[in-house]
Write an enzyme that holds these catalytic residues in place. Sequence first.
Site, mmCIF file in Angstrom:
data_model
loop_
_atom_site.group_PDB
_atom_site.id
_atom_site.type_symbol
_atom_site.label_atom_id
_atom_site.label_comp_id
_atom_site.label_asym_id
_atom_site.label_seq_id
_atom_site.Cartn_x
_atom_site.Cartn_y
_atom_site.Cartn_z
ATOM 1 N N ASP A 20 12.865 0.969 0.128
ATOM 2 C CA ASP A 20 13.673 1.913 0.910
ATOM 3 C C ASP A 20 13.916 1.375 2.319
ATOM 4 O O ASP A 20 12.970 1.040 3.045
ATOM 5 C CB ASP A 20 12.960 3.264 0.997
ATOM 6 C CG ASP A 20 12.868 3.947 -0.357
ATOM 7 O OD1 ASP A 20 13.908 4.386 -0.867
ATOM 8 O OD2 ASP A 20 11.759 4.031 -0.908
ATOM 9 N N ASP B 100 10.169 -4.944 0.638
ATOM 10 C CA ASP B 100 10.067 -3.489 0.647
ATOM 11 C C ASP B 100 11.311 -2.958 -0.062
ATOM 12 O O ASP B 100 12.288 -3.700 -0.275
ATOM 13 C CB ASP B 100 9.990 -3.005 2.093
ATOM 14 C CG ASP B 100 10.102 -1.498 2.206
ATOM 15 O OD1 ASP B 100 9.310 -0.805 1.552
ATOM 16 O OD2 ASP B 100 10.979 -1.029 2.940
ATOM 17 N N ASP C 234 11.633 -3.065 6.809
ATOM 18 C CA ASP C 234 12.462 -2.347 7.782
ATOM 19 C C ASP C 234 11.642 -1.417 8.661
ATOM 20 O O ASP C 234 12.093 -1.057 9.747
ATOM 21 C CB ASP C 234 13.534 -1.519 7.059
ATOM 22 C CG ASP C 234 12.944 -0.267 6.421
ATOM 23 O OD1 ASP C 234 13.342 0.846 6.813
ATOM 24 O OD2 ASP C 234 12.072 -0.402 5.541
ATOM 25 N N LYS D 145 0.701 1.226 3.070
ATOM 26 C CA LYS D 145 1.036 0.486 4.289
ATOM 27 C C LYS D 145 0.678 1.351 5.499
ATOM 28 O O LYS D 145 0.849 2.551 5.449
ATOM 29 C CB LYS D 145 2.533 0.162 4.300
ATOM 30 C CG LYS D 145 2.995 -0.680 3.113
ATOM 31 C CD LYS D 145 4.520 -0.797 3.104
ATOM 32 C CE LYS D 145 5.000 -1.519 1.842
ATOM 33 N NZ LYS D 145 6.477 -1.604 1.779
ATOM 34 N N THR E 62 6.736 -1.211 -2.714
ATOM 35 C CA THR E 62 7.206 0.040 -2.138
ATOM 36 C C THR E 62 6.091 1.068 -2.023
ATOM 37 O O THR E 62 5.152 1.085 -2.830
ATOM 38 C CB THR E 62 8.365 0.629 -2.964
ATOM 39 O OG1 THR E 62 8.758 1.903 -2.418
ATOM 40 C CG2 THR E 62 7.973 0.834 -4.417
ATOM 41 N N SER E 63 6.211 1.935 -1.026
ATOM 42 C CA SER E 63 5.274 3.049 -0.862
ATOM 43 C C SER E 63 5.633 4.233 -1.749
ATOM 44 O O SER E 63 4.900 5.212 -1.800
ATOM 45 C CB SER E 63 5.251 3.498 0.604
ATOM 46 O OG SER E 63 4.797 2.461 1.434
#
Length: 228
Positions: free
Chosen positions: A21, A19, A169, A144, A112-113
């Site tokens: 961030d 991931d 995270d 996600k 990543t989103s």
Amino acid sequence: MTQFEALFDGRSFAAILFDMDGTLLSSIEAAERVWTRWAAQFGIDARTFLHGIHGQRAVDSVRQLNIPGVDPVAEAHAITLAEIEDVEGVHPIPGAREFVSTLPEGRWAIVTSAPRALAVRRLAAAGLKPPSVFITAEDIPRGKPDPACYQLAARQLGWTADDCVVFEDAAAGIRAGEAAGAPVVVITATHQRPMDTRHPTYVDYNALGATIRPDGRLQIRSQSTRKI
């Protein structure tokens, strides 16, 4: 047996899926500034929902607020533009740059989103370069915790997700990694409170290292484990 040994002792992986961030870099200050300003336009106290924006697409976060008359797609686009402009305070998680620098090209990915433009901007602000496989919000139909993002990253690297390890995270991302069948490691550098998780948990990457075995597979080593 420690958490680390339970997951990694004698085990190797084809690749690592990160991931972004909260996992490779911290953008929490910048993101929460932007979302707080945006929420104020609608008379919403951002403190009531900020904990939920991390780890999922902006459009999904806006939809969950159910604001009457609001177009989630348009609002998410406006939020993204504001986040691209505001990267003050974005910085790498301790040890992250050093850790990924030891990984061969084609053996790790970022999942990543965030939209691609924002992800590229934040990586640059943190002094990180995107890898060859870089999955962003535009690449997947569902964000996600749907596992498609991690499955796609593994497939583009040439493996299946269950042969990779996911570093995450946030709760949504952890669930995505689990659903993809991958073992998960949780990075807690940006957490303000303890996370109840069954996965190995590290504050940052300073105690972690990766080596290439003679058979070409990755093995992750740790000096210690620490759970907060």
